[in-house]
Design a protein around this motif. Structure first.
Motif, mmCIF file in Angstrom:
data_model
loop_
_atom_site.group_PDB
_atom_site.id
_atom_site.type_symbol
_atom_site.label_atom_id
_atom_site.label_comp_id
_atom_site.label_asym_id
_atom_site.label_seq_id
_atom_site.Cartn_x
_atom_site.Cartn_y
_atom_site.Cartn_z
ATOM 1 N N LYS A 1 0.822 -1.314 -0.183
ATOM 2 C CA LYS A 1 0.028 0.166 -0.109
ATOM 3 C C LYS A 1 0.939 1.244 0.051
ATOM 4 C CE LYS A 1 -3.519 -3.048 0.879
ATOM 5 N NZ LYS A 1 -3.412 -3.981 -0.154
ATOM 6 N N LYS B 1 5.886 -1.616 11.587
ATOM 7 C CA LYS B 1 5.657 -0.451 12.179
ATOM 8 C C LYS B 1 5.016 -1.035 13.604
ATOM 9 C CE LYS B 1 4.783 4.035 12.607
ATOM 10 N NZ LYS B 1 3.854 4.200 13.732
ATOM 11 N N THR B 2 4.590 -2.119 13.792
ATOM 12 C CA THR B 2 4.099 -2.818 14.899
ATOM 13 C C THR B 2 5.050 -2.734 15.820
ATOM 14 O OG1 THR B 2 2.217 -3.773 13.901
ATOM 15 C CG2 THR B 2 2.475 -4.475 16.071
ATOM 16 N N ASP C 1 6.756 0.690 16.787
ATOM 17 C CA ASP C 1 6.051 1.365 17.720
ATOM 18 C C ASP C 1 5.970 1.034 19.176
ATOM 19 O OD1 ASP C 1 4.554 2.900 15.868
ATOM 20 O OD2 ASP C 1 2.884 1.491 15.784
ATOM 21 N N LEU D 1 -4.118 -11.831 11.829
ATOM 22 C CA LEU D 1 -4.000 -10.428 11.425
ATOM 23 C C LEU D 1 -2.521 -10.273 11.079
ATOM 24 C CD1 LEU D 1 -4.924 -7.540 11.206
ATOM 25 C CD2 LEU D 1 -4.643 -7.234 13.781
ATOM 26 N N LEU D 2 -1.593 -10.528 12.110
ATOM 27 C CA LEU D 2 -0.050 -10.224 11.441
ATOM 28 C C LEU D 2 0.253 -11.197 10.578
ATOM 29 C CD1 LEU D 2 1.521 -9.440 14.978
ATOM 30 C CD2 LEU D 2 1.198 -8.071 13.319
ATOM 31 N N SER E 1 4.060 8.985 13.008
ATOM 32 C CA SER E 1 3.341 8.069 11.955
ATOM 33 C C SER E 1 2.086 7.460 12.592
ATOM 34 C CB SER E 1 3.804 7.154 11.004
ATOM 35 O OG SER E 1 3.563 6.744 10.055
ATOM 36 N N PHE E 2 1.209 6.961 11.741
ATOM 37 C CA PHE E 2 0.202 6.206 12.378
ATOM 38 C C PHE E 2 0.585 4.901 12.830
ATOM 39 C CE2 PHE E 2 -0.672 3.585 8.416
ATOM 40 C CZ PHE E 2 0.066 4.056 7.669
ATOM 41 N N SER E 3 -0.816 4.319 13.496
ATOM 42 C CA SER E 3 -0.365 3.195 14.032
ATOM 43 C C SER E 3 0.173 1.925 13.411
ATOM 44 C CB SER E 3 -1.317 2.811 15.263
ATOM 45 O OG SER E 3 -2.297 2.101 14.668
ATOM 46 N N GLY E 4 1.124 1.204 13.822
ATOM 47 C CA GLY E 4 1.227 -0.313 13.016
ATOM 48 C C GLY E 4 -0.004 -0.961 13.140
ATOM 49 N N LEU E 5 -0.677 -0.988 13.876
ATOM 50 C CA LEU E 5 -1.950 -1.800 14.145
ATOM 51 C C LEU E 5 -2.768 -1.448 13.048
ATOM 52 C CD1 LEU E 5 -3.430 -3.786 15.914
ATOM 53 C CD2 LEU E 5 -4.587 -2.291 17.172
ATOM 54 N N LYS F 1 -1.951 -0.002 9.980
ATOM 55 C CA LYS F 1 -1.364 -0.462 8.932
ATOM 56 C C LYS F 1 -1.599 -1.984 8.642
ATOM 57 C CE LYS F 1 0.967 0.566 5.041
ATOM 58 N NZ LYS F 1 1.835 -0.714 4.566
ATOM 59 N N THR F 2 -1.417 -2.817 9.876
ATOM 60 C CA THR F 2 -1.418 -4.188 9.392
ATOM 61 C C THR F 2 -2.888 -4.457 9.071
ATOM 62 O OG1 THR F 2 -0.004 -4.306 11.623
ATOM 63 C CG2 THR F 2 -1.352 -6.300 10.986
ATOM 64 N N LEU G 1 -4.691 -2.497 7.305
ATOM 65 C CA LEU G 1 -5.075 -1.869 5.893
ATOM 66 C C LEU G 1 -4.138 -2.860 4.939
ATOM 67 C CD1 LEU G 1 -4.431 1.759 6.232
ATOM 68 C CD2 LEU G 1 -6.523 0.383 6.222
ATOM 69 N N ASP G 2 -2.894 -3.472 5.421
ATOM 70 C CA ASP G 2 -2.280 -4.389 4.396
ATOM 71 C C ASP G 2 -3.008 -5.539 3.903
ATOM 72 O OD1 ASP G 2 -0.066 -2.785 4.448
ATOM 73 O OD2 ASP G 2 1.084 -3.857 5.968
ATOM 74 N N LEU H 1 -6.120 -5.564 3.055
ATOM 75 C CA LEU H 1 -7.252 -5.336 2.084
ATOM 76 C C LEU H 1 -6.611 -5.477 0.682
ATOM 77 C CD1 LEU H 1 -8.547 -1.751 3.582
ATOM 78 C CD2 LEU H 1 -9.689 -4.266 3.823
ATOM 79 N N ALA I 1 1.876 10.789 5.980
ATOM 80 C CA ALA I 1 2.090 9.160 6.267
ATOM 81 C C ALA I 1 0.715 8.307 5.601
ATOM 82 C CB ALA I 1 2.400 8.764 7.361
ATOM 83 N N VAL J 1 -1.198 6.562 1.698
ATOM 84 C CA VAL J 1 -1.854 5.069 1.667
ATOM 85 C C VAL J 1 -3.227 5.009 1.391
ATOM 86 C CG1 VAL J 1 -2.062 3.050 3.491
ATOM 87 C CG2 VAL J 1 0.266 4.493 3.443
ATOM 88 N N LEU K 1 -4.832 2.825 -1.894
ATOM 89 C CA LEU K 1 -6.004 1.794 -1.998
ATOM 90 C C LEU K 1 -6.995 2.160 -2.789
ATOM 91 C CD1 LEU K 1 -5.705 1.286 2.059
ATOM 92 C CD2 LEU K 1 -5.875 -0.509 0.227
#
Lengths: 187, 187, 187, 187
Positions: A79, A87-88, A91, B48-49, B81-85, B87-88, B90-91, B93, B121, B125, B129
């Motif tokens: 993406k 990033k997880t 963080d 998820l991961l 940046s935004f949280s890794g959670l 992004k995890t 969004l990755d 999708l 950031a 992304v 998408l």
């Protein structure tokens, strides 16, 4: 002995990204550093996602970062940015968890259209962590990474670029240990 | 009935970010949309991961995104940046998983020094998408989010800004359903 | 003697940005480097905007960059990014015009909300130019830059941060010349 | 009649970027909008670089932006970002100079490696200016822009993508005027 930590962050155990991490770790380990390879996907998922820095495995990984003088970040491109898995983990680090360290950002991806994700998305995060020196990044096209023989081979179209950023990374590490050493003198 | 999905992505169940997601979902639900709130931390961590899109809970969440005409992204700010959670998730999708959709990016954070993380950031992304319309983002200082009474209250210093981006988001949704409806006509 | 070039890029001759460039150049010049200050606004406008690299004044400025081992970039913050005036000059440089060089990014601005513009907007451009080492950037609030006395004074709230990035910049320059020298030994 | 302003920002009068601006302006003008094309390089250089918003030609250009309901930004890609010439002009606009407007970002460049410059570098600036709706951006490879016949022809490899973002841009403009009108009814 100074330490380097390669952090690879693909969710897949057979990914080119993880094998690239392996290859880079092996090459760097022939020099006077101790090099480890942290595969973020092998950390326990719930504590990682839940930011449970007190969990033993998470805590050990965070300590590996703290002990290293050099960090290699190896990520797939998803993406138009680096992986959520990476990033997880970042963080979880302290606010200036990269203070004093040299960092080498590497990415793999299917299209050159995403090359800038390293410099626009990952590099600012590395600097937010207080990195001393983030050297030039390098993006490797999937098709330049041959895994047909079981081990990764970087095709000529990308091997020189990879060599160059690895050399810049070595030069960014503390001075005394830039030369290769005989195997029996190590560790 | 058109659908909106609020996606909040803090690892903590008591976070301001998640409560902000709750508040935004409630407010939007008073209009002629059905609004759901997906707390990414409640998804099973390993699938998820591990990017296991075939896992039932992950698959259901991905389908919620597919069904929604509007997406609100609510994230804490970590490491500039935004949280890794987030992004995890969004990755997971599909490549153009936001095609045709309107998106509202929201962040919480302790310092205005991180305001631009949303636009530099997260916004790229969202466009990667394939989003149709990512409206103006909004960053809420933690100190403007009062949770002392058990429920979240947005202090005046931030409430007007939040109202404005929510209004822009409503205007970016498909036309027929912009007006509030009586409760008994809904769903 | 190794050279440093401070490039300031405000359109105004009385700006805090230009005075900051002046102050930084003076401080660095007390060390064993020759330091010059290029005010981009003093270049002839038409050749600069027209990318006429053959124009004598433009060509001389480009050559100053080529000769320097260290580059300080001092920019105001406009529209959540660095100044167009600075980019207009950087656009004239060769593709890898910063190869081998250390770079220190500095910005002035009215609000901390724009702090990340340095790392997200200017830093990737510096790396695109092939910089060897872009050290930590620093953003100075206008209100911390006192110009009431005719010369610039950096108020305590920002002076330590500025000192730190200047020290990192000095450490990133080639080794032989890191110590101050007596005035009569210079140049 | 609603207005669109195409702003092209290459320093060269024979550039693909400026011809792309011309082509886009012509196509949009067949619809029920009045479309103008501002070539930033034709503004007087010294007032532009000096931020002299009171200069008649600069002031007229700024007013063109104010009057437009839609803005197309056409820029070459330099140093992994958009042109300094474009930023120099955007820096002159009021803080929320794009408020209420739809914006279409376009870039030309020699390598797909710079595709993300639009979304990571230019898009945040457009949002800083308060844009209502910045639609999907589009990057055109120089080799897909044939200028051999004196006028620009977009080769098939890029023409569909350009058509799609132009259609999204039209849909983002105010509703009453989305259909082409007969020539004699216009203006």
């Amino acid at each position: 002995m100074p330490k380097i930590l390669v952090i690879s962050a693909s969710p897949s155990s057979t990914s080119r990204t993880e094998r690239l991490g392996e290859l880079v770790a092996e090459r760097l380990d022939t020099y006077a550093w101790h090099t480890d390879h942290l595969r973020v996907r092998t950390l326990p998922a719930a504590p990682l996602l839940g930011a449970q820095v007190g969990h033993p495995a998470v805590s050990a990984a965070v300590e590996q970062v703290a002990q290293a003088e050099g960090i290699v970040l190896a990520t797939p491109t998803y993406k138009a940015s680096f992986s959520g898995l990476l990033k997880t983990f970042l963080d979880l680090l302290p606010q200036f968890g990269f203070a004093g360290k040299a960092v080498l950002p590497l990415a793999t991806g299917g299209s050159t259209a995403h090359v800038l994700a390293l410099d626009y998305a990952l590099r600012p995060v590395a600097h937010s962590l207080g990195a001393r020196h983030v050297v030039q990044s390098f993006f490797l096209l999937d098709k330049h990474l041959d895994v047909s023989g079981g081990t990764l081979r970087v095709l000529p179209a990308s091997s020189q670029g990879l060599d160059e950023v690895m050399e810049q990374f070595r030069m960014a590490l503390p001075a005394p240990s830039r030369l290769p050493v005989a195997a029996d003198e190590r560790r």
